[in-house]
Design a protein around this motif. Structure first.
Motif, short mmCIF file in Angstrom:
data_model
loop_
_atom_site.label_atom_id
_atom_site.label_comp_id
_atom_site.label_asym_id
_atom_site.label_seq_id
_atom_site.Cartn_x
_atom_site.Cartn_y
_atom_site.Cartn_z
N ARG A 18 -0.98 42.55 9.82
CA ARG A 18 -1.88 43.26 10.71
C ARG A 18 -2.32 42.38 11.87
NH1 ARG A 18 -3.26 47.83 13.18
NH2 ARG A 18 -5.45 47.80 13.82
N TRP A 19 -2.74 41.16 11.58
CA TRP A 19 -3.19 40.26 12.65
C TRP A 19 -2.06 39.97 13.62
CZ3 TRP A 19 -5.62 36.95 8.28
CH2 TRP A 19 -6.85 37.52 7.89
N SER A 20 -0.84 39.81 13.09
CA SER A 20 0.31 39.58 13.95
C SER A 20 0.54 40.77 14.88
CB SER A 20 1.56 39.34 13.09
OG SER A 20 2.69 39.12 13.88
N ASP A 21 0.39 41.98 14.33
CA ASP A 21 0.64 43.18 15.12
C ASP A 21 -0.36 43.35 16.26
OD1 ASP A 21 2.81 43.89 13.61
OD2 ASP A 21 1.76 45.37 12.38
N ILE A 22 -1.61 42.93 16.04
CA ILE A 22 -2.62 43.23 17.06
C ILE A 22 -2.73 42.15 18.14
CG2 ILE A 22 -3.97 44.57 15.41
CD1 ILE A 22 -5.98 42.33 15.27
N VAL A 23 -2.12 40.98 17.92
CA VAL A 23 -2.26 39.89 18.90
C VAL A 23 -1.85 40.35 20.29
CG1 VAL A 23 -1.47 37.61 19.58
CG2 VAL A 23 -1.98 38.06 17.20
N PHE A 24 -0.67 40.97 20.39
CA PHE A 24 -0.15 41.37 21.69
C PHE A 24 -0.17 42.89 21.87
CE2 PHE A 24 1.94 37.25 20.80
CZ PHE A 24 1.35 36.52 21.83
N GLY B 109 4.80 33.61 15.27
CA GLY B 109 6.08 32.92 15.23
C GLY B 109 6.81 33.09 13.91
N GLY B 110 6.05 33.18 12.81
CA GLY B 110 6.67 33.32 11.49
C GLY B 110 6.87 34.75 11.07
N ASN B 111 6.30 35.69 11.81
CA ASN B 111 6.34 37.08 11.37
C ASN B 111 7.09 37.96 12.37
OD1 ASN B 111 5.55 39.31 9.68
ND2 ASN B 111 4.04 39.83 11.23
N ASP B 112 6.52 38.15 13.56
CA ASP B 112 7.12 39.08 14.52
C ASP B 112 8.57 38.76 14.83
OD1 ASP B 112 4.87 40.59 14.75
OD2 ASP B 112 4.65 40.37 16.91
N THR B 113 8.83 37.50 15.11
CA THR B 113 10.16 37.14 15.60
C THR B 113 11.24 37.36 14.53
OG1 THR B 113 9.68 34.85 15.01
CG2 THR B 113 9.27 35.50 17.28
N THR B 114 11.02 36.85 13.32
CA THR B 114 12.03 36.97 12.27
C THR B 114 12.17 38.42 11.82
OG1 THR B 114 11.44 34.74 11.54
CG2 THR B 114 12.80 36.06 10.06
N ARG B 115 11.05 39.11 11.68
CA ARG B 115 11.15 40.49 11.18
C ARG B 115 11.88 41.38 12.17
NH1 ARG B 115 4.94 42.69 11.77
NH2 ARG B 115 5.35 44.46 13.13
N GLN C 187 19.66 56.20 10.07
CA GLN C 187 19.60 57.66 10.04
C GLN C 187 19.05 58.26 11.33
OE1 GLN C 187 20.99 59.30 7.30
NE2 GLN C 187 21.62 57.15 7.04
N ASP C 188 18.46 57.45 12.16
CA ASP C 188 17.92 57.91 13.43
C ASP C 188 17.66 56.68 14.29
OD1 ASP C 188 16.97 59.55 15.42
OD2 ASP C 188 15.33 60.41 14.24
N GLU C 189 17.44 56.90 15.58
CA GLU C 189 17.09 55.80 16.46
C GLU C 189 15.75 55.20 16.04
OE1 GLU C 189 18.55 54.18 19.42
OE2 GLU C 189 20.16 54.93 18.13
N PRO C 190 15.56 53.91 16.21
CA PRO C 190 14.30 53.27 15.82
C PRO C 190 13.16 53.64 16.75
CG PRO C 190 15.69 51.69 16.96
CD PRO C 190 16.52 52.94 16.79
N GLU C 191 11.94 53.49 16.24
CA GLU C 191 10.75 53.47 17.09
C GLU C 191 10.52 52.02 17.49
OE1 GLU C 191 7.48 55.19 15.04
OE2 GLU C 191 8.57 57.05 14.56
N ARG C 192 10.24 51.81 18.76
CA ARG C 192 10.14 50.45 19.28
C ARG C 192 8.70 50.08 19.63
NH1 ARG C 192 15.20 52.34 20.77
NH2 ARG C 192 16.88 50.85 20.38
N VAL C 193 8.42 48.78 19.60
CA VAL C 193 7.09 48.27 19.87
C VAL C 193 6.74 48.50 21.34
CG1 VAL C 193 5.68 46.17 19.93
CG2 VAL C 193 7.27 46.56 18.03
N PHE C 194 5.50 48.88 21.59
CA PHE C 194 5.02 49.11 22.96
C PHE C 194 4.53 47.79 23.53
CE2 PHE C 194 1.60 50.99 25.83
CZ PHE C 194 2.51 51.40 26.81
#
Length: 441
Positions: free
Chosen positions: A204-210, A279-285, A417-424
């Motif tokens: 969650r913290w990784s997701d909200i940084v940017f 660096g350890g979460n967003d990029t690798t995932r 199965q479908d196109e991905p949803e992408r990060v805004f």
């Protein structure tokens, strides 16, 4: 949070501030095709281009017609988009001319133009120049030492195998949440020695940084973003106190007890924590997800990999290039200079677009194609170049290699199965959802 910490934090987070990301988001999703724009109208920082996966044509025009490209916003002031491979390397390798000390993402005009050497508020060693950068980076770099990678490889393999064995066959599920987030969050929790039951807090913290605040987004308002980041400060404050008493071989212990970092106030320490989390979460995932998506977009490459698992190591480098999980990094000019025939002024912001450099046809033939036998895939710039080269690159490569070694042993195919949803976001180049099914061998 203590009164002192909260009052200090409010100096760093102002919910009334309108950021460049918010200004670009407000311009809306109706961005014309690159061919329909005059060259000076192209602005690749619009996050709608990335959510809609339409960034490629805009960068192709910039590389061909205006590789050092000027834009100006009310919020950020003057900034340049550097889009060719050699130019990006030149900027990234010259920290004396192009400083990190005022931030790594497109920032506020008043900060960039300030005569202060460093941005006020939260600090992170990636947003520093030597010698402070060198001292603080040294504090945590042993976590990616070859000896430590050898020690953690069996654990990564065991967790990966266990998770893949649990996946449902013939049933659609979200690869992002089920596999990519879970594996990277487990790894991150281990590196921090973070309580496993709370590991999704790191996600969650990784997701909200940017995250760009807005209705229906990761966060609704800037105030919500601030409140959750302050919760992160509080949580890690408790862990820092514990590790000062009982240190171990983990990132929290290293930061809490390192000579260059132990006296940093907790709210300021947030910068280094968020750097390591992202660096350890967003990029690798996002590269884990991109690897599945890319092989489905280029099924001939999937066939090659299935036929020859020895190609996994090169595939890892190629998918890191093809995905480029962080689209750019920013620098700020320390002095008037010239780049690509353009006059860069002191305090101008300079965006190094890794996502474009990795698509440069002068370096990578058929760069838009995922080619797992690409002879120079390891020249990709996704991890940066120079003194800020990603400290965790070897950990990321290890996780990706193990993932695909274990996938090829178990599954004859993973099918989207479908196109991905992408990060805004125009900074994090990633996915929020990818529906897939798996077929076991």
């Amino acid at each position: 949070m203590t009164d002192t910490a909260e009052s200090t934090a409010t100096d760093f987070f102002d919910p009334s501030i309108r950021t460049p990301e918010m200004e670009m988001a407000e311009r809306g999703a109706d961005v014309p095709a690159a061919a329909d724009l005059e060259i000076d109208e192209i602005n690749p920082t619009n996050p709608h281009l990335f959510r809609e996966d339409r960034w490629q044509e805009h960068f192709a025009r910039l590389r061909a017609e205006d590789p050092v490209h000027f834009n100006e916003l009310e919020t950020s002031g003057r900034y340049w988009s550097v889009t060719k491979y050699d130019d990006v390397r030149a900027v990234d390798g010259d920290w004396e001319t192009y400083s990190s000390a005022k931030g790594i993402t497109l920032g506020l005009k008043e900060v960039a133009e300030s005569e202060e050497m460093e941005q006020p508020g939260i600090q992170t060693f990636i947003a520093m120049d030597p010698p402070k950068h060198t001292e603080q980076r040294k504090t945590v770099r042993s976590v990616s030492a070859p000896s430590n990678l050898r020690n953690i490889e069996p654990m990564i393999r065991e967790r990966t195998a266990e998770l893949l064995d649990s996946l449902p066959e013939g049933e659609t599920f979200d690869w992002v949440d089920t596999v990519s987030i879970e594996l990277t969050t487990l790894m991150l929790a281990t590196l921090f020695d973070f309580p496993m039951d709370d590991r999704r807090k790191l996600t969650r913290w990784s997701d909200i940084v940017f995250a760009i605040p807005g209705p229906g987004g990761v966060v609704e308002t800037q105030q919500q973003k601030i409140d959750e980041l302050l919760e992160c400060v509080d949580y890690f404050g408790g862990l820092f106190e514990e590790r000062r008493e009982n240190p171990g071989f983990d990132l929290v212990s290293m930061l809490a007890n390192g000579d260059a970092t132990k006296d940093i106030p907790m709210v300021e320490q947030l910068g280094n924590l968020l750097l390591l989390i992202v660096g350890g979460n967003d990029t690798t995932r996002n590269t884990m997800t991109g690897s599945v998506y890319g092989l489905n977009k280029f099924p001939d490459q999937y066939d090659k990999l299935l036929a020859n698992p020895d190609l996994i190591s090169n595939f890892v480098q190629e998918v890191i290039r093809w995905q480029t999980p962080l689209a750019y990094m920013r620098r700020t000019a320390n002095r008037d200079t010239e780049l690509g025939g353009k006059q860069i002024k002191k305090n101008d912001q300079v965006l190094m677009w890794y996502v474009s450099a990795n698509q440069d046809e002068d370096v990578f033939d058929n760069a838009h194609v995922l080619d797992i036998e690409r002879h120079n895939a390891d020249r990709q710039l996704s991890f940066g170049y120079g003194i800020h080269f990603c400290m965790g690159s070897r950990v990321a490569e290890l996780q990706l290699r193990i993932l695909w070694e274990e996938i090829l042993q178990r599954f004859s195919r993973i099918e989207i199965q479908d196109e991905p949803e992408r990060v805004f976001s125009s900074f994090v180049h990633g996915y929020s959802n990818l529906p897939v099914t798996v077929t076991r061998r």
